[in-house]
Design a protein around this motif. Structure first.
Motif, short mmCIF file in Angstrom:
data_model
loop_
_atom_site.label_atom_id
_atom_site.label_comp_id
_atom_site.label_asym_id
_atom_site.label_seq_id
_atom_site.Cartn_x
_atom_site.Cartn_y
_atom_site.Cartn_z
N ARG A 52 0.84 -1.20 0.00
CA ARG A 52 0.00 0.00 0.00
C ARG A 52 0.88 1.25 0.00
N GLU A 53 1.91 1.27 0.87
CA GLU A 53 2.78 2.44 0.98
C GLU A 53 3.60 2.68 -0.28
N GLU A 54 4.08 1.61 -0.90
CA GLU A 54 5.00 1.77 -2.03
C GLU A 54 4.30 1.86 -3.38
N LEU A 55 3.16 1.17 -3.53
CA LEU A 55 2.53 1.10 -4.86
C LEU A 55 1.04 1.42 -4.86
N ASP A 56 0.46 1.75 -3.70
CA ASP A 56 -0.96 2.08 -3.60
C ASP A 56 -1.85 0.94 -4.07
N ILE A 57 -1.44 -0.30 -3.75
CA ILE A 57 -2.25 -1.47 -4.09
C ILE A 57 -2.54 -2.27 -2.81
N THR A 58 -3.62 -3.02 -2.86
CA THR A 58 -3.93 -3.97 -1.80
C THR A 58 -3.66 -5.35 -2.35
N VAL A 59 -2.87 -6.13 -1.62
CA VAL A 59 -2.55 -7.47 -2.09
C VAL A 59 -3.21 -8.52 -1.19
N SER A 60 -3.51 -9.66 -1.82
CA SER A 60 -3.90 -10.86 -1.08
C SER A 60 -2.65 -11.70 -0.97
N VAL A 61 -2.27 -12.03 0.26
CA VAL A 61 -1.02 -12.76 0.49
C VAL A 61 -1.32 -14.25 0.52
N GLY A 62 -0.56 -15.00 -0.29
CA GLY A 62 -0.72 -16.44 -0.36
C GLY A 62 0.40 -17.17 0.34
N GLU A 63 0.78 -18.29 -0.24
CA GLU A 63 1.80 -19.15 0.35
C GLU A 63 3.20 -18.57 0.19
N VAL A 64 4.12 -19.02 1.03
CA VAL A 64 5.53 -18.63 0.92
C VAL A 64 6.14 -19.29 -0.32
N PHE A 65 6.83 -18.50 -1.13
CA PHE A 65 7.57 -19.04 -2.27
C PHE A 65 8.96 -19.47 -1.85
N LEU A 66 9.62 -18.64 -1.02
CA LEU A 66 10.97 -18.96 -0.58
C LEU A 66 11.37 -18.06 0.60
N ASP A 67 12.18 -18.64 1.50
CA ASP A 67 12.81 -17.89 2.59
C ASP A 67 14.29 -17.80 2.30
N VAL A 68 14.86 -16.62 2.49
CA VAL A 68 16.28 -16.40 2.22
C VAL A 68 16.90 -15.63 3.38
N VAL A 69 18.07 -16.05 3.82
CA VAL A 69 18.86 -15.26 4.77
C VAL A 69 20.05 -14.72 3.98
N HIS A 70 20.25 -13.40 4.06
CA HIS A 70 21.35 -12.78 3.32
C HIS A 70 22.02 -11.73 4.20
N THR A 71 23.34 -11.68 4.13
CA THR A 71 24.09 -10.68 4.88
C THR A 71 24.69 -9.66 3.92
N TYR A 72 24.23 -8.42 4.05
CA TYR A 72 24.81 -7.29 3.33
C TYR A 72 25.87 -6.68 4.25
N PRO A 73 26.71 -5.78 3.73
CA PRO A 73 27.69 -5.13 4.61
C PRO A 73 27.05 -4.36 5.77
N ASP A 74 25.83 -3.83 5.57
CA ASP A 74 25.20 -2.98 6.58
C ASP A 74 24.04 -3.64 7.33
N ILE A 75 23.60 -4.84 6.89
CA ILE A 75 22.42 -5.44 7.52
C ILE A 75 22.34 -6.93 7.16
N GLN A 76 21.84 -7.72 8.11
CA GLN A 76 21.54 -9.12 7.81
C GLN A 76 20.02 -9.26 7.79
N ILE A 77 19.48 -9.85 6.70
CA ILE A 77 18.04 -9.94 6.56
C ILE A 77 17.58 -11.39 6.46
N HIS A 78 16.37 -11.61 6.94
CA HIS A 78 15.64 -12.85 6.69
C HIS A 78 14.47 -12.43 5.81
#
Length: 129
Positions: A52-78
């Protein structure tokens, strides 16, 4: 570790990618729309809010496609990427620099955030590319 969510939104044989604003970390790289999960939110609630904030759309959230853990120089994300559909609205660029609908065969034409590389490989494998 920072929890991040993103949406894999299809329109026929094309999926949506967004280009990060130049002033943000990893500026001008391509990614799936989404963002950080805020305290007290579920991943699904965060994804609905971010779309909604980025594209002004409402989405219906379904199943997980994939989980990824990645470490950038400034942040580690899941990163959790969900299958999503647009339930309401037409995408408008509120925070992103650009938006494209691309085929899996066109992935190589874009430079994505490094955390997305595993996702892109899975998409190509599932599509015989």
């Amino acid at each position: 570790m920072t929890e991040v969510v993103a949406a894999l939104i299809w329109d026929g044989d094309r999926f949506m990618i967004c280009q990060r604003p130049p002033e943000k970390a990893r500026g001008l790289l391509w990614e799936f729309v989404g963002g950080k999960v805020e305290p007290g939110e579920t991943k699904q609630e965060a994804l609905v809010r971010e779309c909604r904030e980025e594209l002004d759309i409402t989405v219906s959230v379904g199943e997980v496609f994939l989980d990824v853990v990645h470490t950038y120089p400034d942040i580690q994300i899941h990163l959790t990427l969900f299958h999503c559909t647009i339930a309401a609205g037409t995408p408008r660029l509120l925070e992103q620099k650009d938006l494209k609908w691309i085929r899996v065969s066109e992935i190589e034409n874009y430079v994505f955030c490094p955390a997305d590389e595993v996702i892109l490989k899975k998409l190509k494998k599932e599509n015989g590319i």
